[in-house]
Design a protein around this motif. Structure first.
Motif, short mmCIF file in Angstrom:
data_model
loop_
_atom_site.label_atom_id
_atom_site.label_comp_id
_atom_site.label_asym_id
_atom_site.label_seq_id
_atom_site.Cartn_x
_atom_site.Cartn_y
_atom_site.Cartn_z
N TYR A 116 -11.58 0.09 3.34
CA TYR A 116 -11.30 -1.64 3.63
C TYR A 116 -9.96 -1.60 4.76
N PHE A 117 -9.12 -0.78 4.25
CA PHE A 117 -7.54 -0.55 4.86
C PHE A 117 -7.94 0.00 6.09
N THR A 118 -8.90 0.91 6.18
CA THR A 118 -9.16 1.39 7.85
C THR A 118 -9.69 -0.10 8.96
N LEU A 163 -3.34 -5.25 -2.76
CA LEU A 163 -3.79 -5.01 -4.13
C LEU A 163 -5.63 -4.90 -3.89
N GLY A 164 -6.09 -5.85 -3.33
CA GLY A 164 -7.52 -5.75 -3.67
C GLY A 164 -8.08 -4.58 -3.28
N ILE A 165 -7.22 -4.25 -1.37
CA ILE A 165 -7.42 -2.72 -1.07
C ILE A 165 -7.76 -1.82 -2.33
N TRP A 166 -6.43 -1.44 -2.20
CA TRP A 166 -5.93 -0.83 -3.68
C TRP A 166 -6.89 -0.07 -4.30
N GLN A 167 -7.37 -1.69 -4.82
CA GLN A 167 -8.00 -1.31 -6.18
C GLN A 167 -9.25 -0.93 -6.60
N GLY A 168 -9.43 -1.84 -4.35
CA GLY A 168 -10.81 -1.44 -4.89
C GLY A 168 -11.49 -0.76 -3.83
N ASP A 169 -12.14 -0.68 -2.15
CA ASP A 169 -12.53 0.55 -1.61
C ASP A 169 -11.10 0.85 -0.33
N ILE A 175 1.17 -0.92 0.30
CA ILE A 175 0.05 -0.30 -0.19
C ILE A 175 1.30 1.08 -0.23
N ILE A 176 2.02 1.21 0.93
CA ILE A 176 2.45 2.75 0.84
C ILE A 176 3.61 2.58 -0.09
N MET A 217 -6.59 -2.48 9.41
CA MET A 217 -5.71 -2.09 10.31
C MET A 217 -6.10 -1.91 12.00
N ILE A 218 -7.56 -1.90 12.40
CA ILE A 218 -7.73 -1.32 13.20
C ILE A 218 -7.92 -3.12 13.69
N ALA A 219 -8.81 -4.03 13.35
CA ALA A 219 -9.02 -5.40 14.04
C ALA A 219 -7.42 -5.89 13.52
N ILE A 220 -6.08 -5.62 12.99
CA ILE A 220 -5.05 -5.95 13.41
C ILE A 220 -4.39 -6.26 14.40
#
Length: 394
Positions: A160-162, A151-157, A29-30, A165-168
């Motif tokens: 979901y990244f937020t 890549l799925g997050i990057w190409q989608g919404d 992602i970065i 990260m909170i779940a992890i």
């Protein structure tokens, strides 16, 4: 199931898996987000390199502090810091990424030292290499799914990244707060004053101690290659026809996981220097980097072959050198010296981002990876050593 595969250790490996899941996503992602925000390869390299550069800086002190206060107390504080860093990624830009990488670097220095020191102290010598290999294996398991998820997050919404990260951060904290690390009863008690003095004097041992010097140089150079791969593969893959960074990183991490499990009993655990074994691992590293470099002309097959060979070299180099040092370093300040060695691995990955970024800017990704291959060949010769202090009983 006993030894390195007993339940208390499996619980620790699960914690390792959760902790490093975030990095498997952030490593993709970065760079992609950085390029979108207009950052150069040099800037992206600095942000990515800040993580392990900070880890390297704090690692030598981590062993001493953990020795004094115990791994569990330190671990609980560090998991809170790690959670703050992960949440910071969700609402900031490049400046916030840099701060978050630094916070992650501090937490990783203490987290990894606490678990590795605990594993080394708690396991008998015959199981030590297996424990270190399994620790390292579980740190790579997230790399199988993480890049594709990123890549799925990057190409989608990106929302979901937020959530991810909170779940992890939450699950890592829950598992970490309930974990236990017990020191074996036969481990000697270390005098804290002597340990503290040795910590400040130990930096000279990077040169004076022949075992630490050789292993540190090999690990430093190998890690430069690993760092260049991790940071710039997401951007390099975009230049290749049919190239996919997620598949590359999945193949590399999958190879590490499979090889570390399948070969965990093959890694030398006798305190002797096995020149040809280590030279073979360095040769794999050089060939892997050259395959990645050549793929811009030779096609995507070289790209993915390079991923498999890179994963195999990663599976062998770190646990082999760490296990060897656990035998030959003086017991009184072994933890501090191991911290310095691991710091060299951190420095190498950081330099792989920081130094190779400008090379990619001025030349190309392909040229940069060719330089990595040349470094691997140089270490092939450096690894050979038939001196009695290395191959004989230490």
């Amino acid at each position: 199931m006993s030894g390195a595969m007993s339940w208390p250790f499996l619980r620790l490996y699960l914690l390792v898996l959760l902790y490093f899941s975030a990095n498997a996503i952030l490593n993709v992602i970065i760079p992609l987000q950085g390029e979108t925000l207009g950052a150069s390869n040099t800037t992206i390299g600095l942000i990515m390199g800040a993580y392990l550069f900070t880890t390297m800086f704090f690692r030598p002190w981590a062993g001493h502090i953990i020795q004094r206060h115990g791994p569990i107390k330190v671990l609980r504080v560090i998991l809170i810091l790690n959670g703050v860093a992960l949440i910071l990624y969700t609402f900031t830009g490049l400046g916030g990424y840099l701060v978050a990488r630094i916070l992650q670097g501090v937490s990783t220095a203490f987290f990894s030292m606490a678990l590795q020191i605990g594993i080394i102290d708690a396991l008998p010598e015959k199981d030590r290499s297996q424990g270190i290999s399994l620790y390292s294996l579980f740190s790579y398991v997230p790399g199988i799914i993480g890049p594709l998820l990123a890549l799925g997050i990057w190409q989608g919404d990106m929302d979901y990244f937020t959530v991810v990260m909170i779940a992890i951060a939450t699950f890592t904290g829950v598992i970490g707060y309930s974990a236990k690390i017990d020191k074996a009863e036969n481990q000697p008690v270390t005098n804290h004053t002597e340990q503290g003095v040795s910590m400040f004097k130990s930096f000279s041992q990077l040169v004076k101690n022949p075992y630490l010097f050789k292993c540190s140089v090999l690990m430093l150079v190998a890690s430069i290659v690993f760092g260049a791969i991790t940071t710039f593969i997401p951007l390099y893959a975009m230049q290749l026809k049919d190239g996919n960074a997620g598949i590359y990183l999945m193949l590399q991490a999958g190879t590490v996981v499979f090889a570390r499990f399948a070969l965990r009993k093959k890694i030398p655990s006798d305190g002797k220097w096995h020149s040809f074994f280590i030279m073979g691992a360095m040769l794999l590293l050089a060939i892997a980097a050259q395959c990645v470099s050549f793929s811009i002309n030779g096609g995507v097959i070289f790209f993915y072959v390079g991923a498999i060979l890179m994963g195999l070299s990663q599976a062998l180099i770190y646990p082999t050198l760490t296990t060897y040092l656990s035998f030959v370093l003086p017991e009184m300040n072994r933890n501090v010296l191991l911290g310095l060695f691991i710091a060299m691995a951190d420095l190498g990955v950081s330099l792989g981002s920081v130094i190779m970024g400008p090379v990619a800017d001025f030349y190309s990704y392909s040229t940069m990876y060719m330089i990595c291959a040349i470094l691997g060949v140089a270490m092939l010769f450096f690894a050979y050593d038939r001196r009695k202090i290395f191959v004989g009983q230490t």
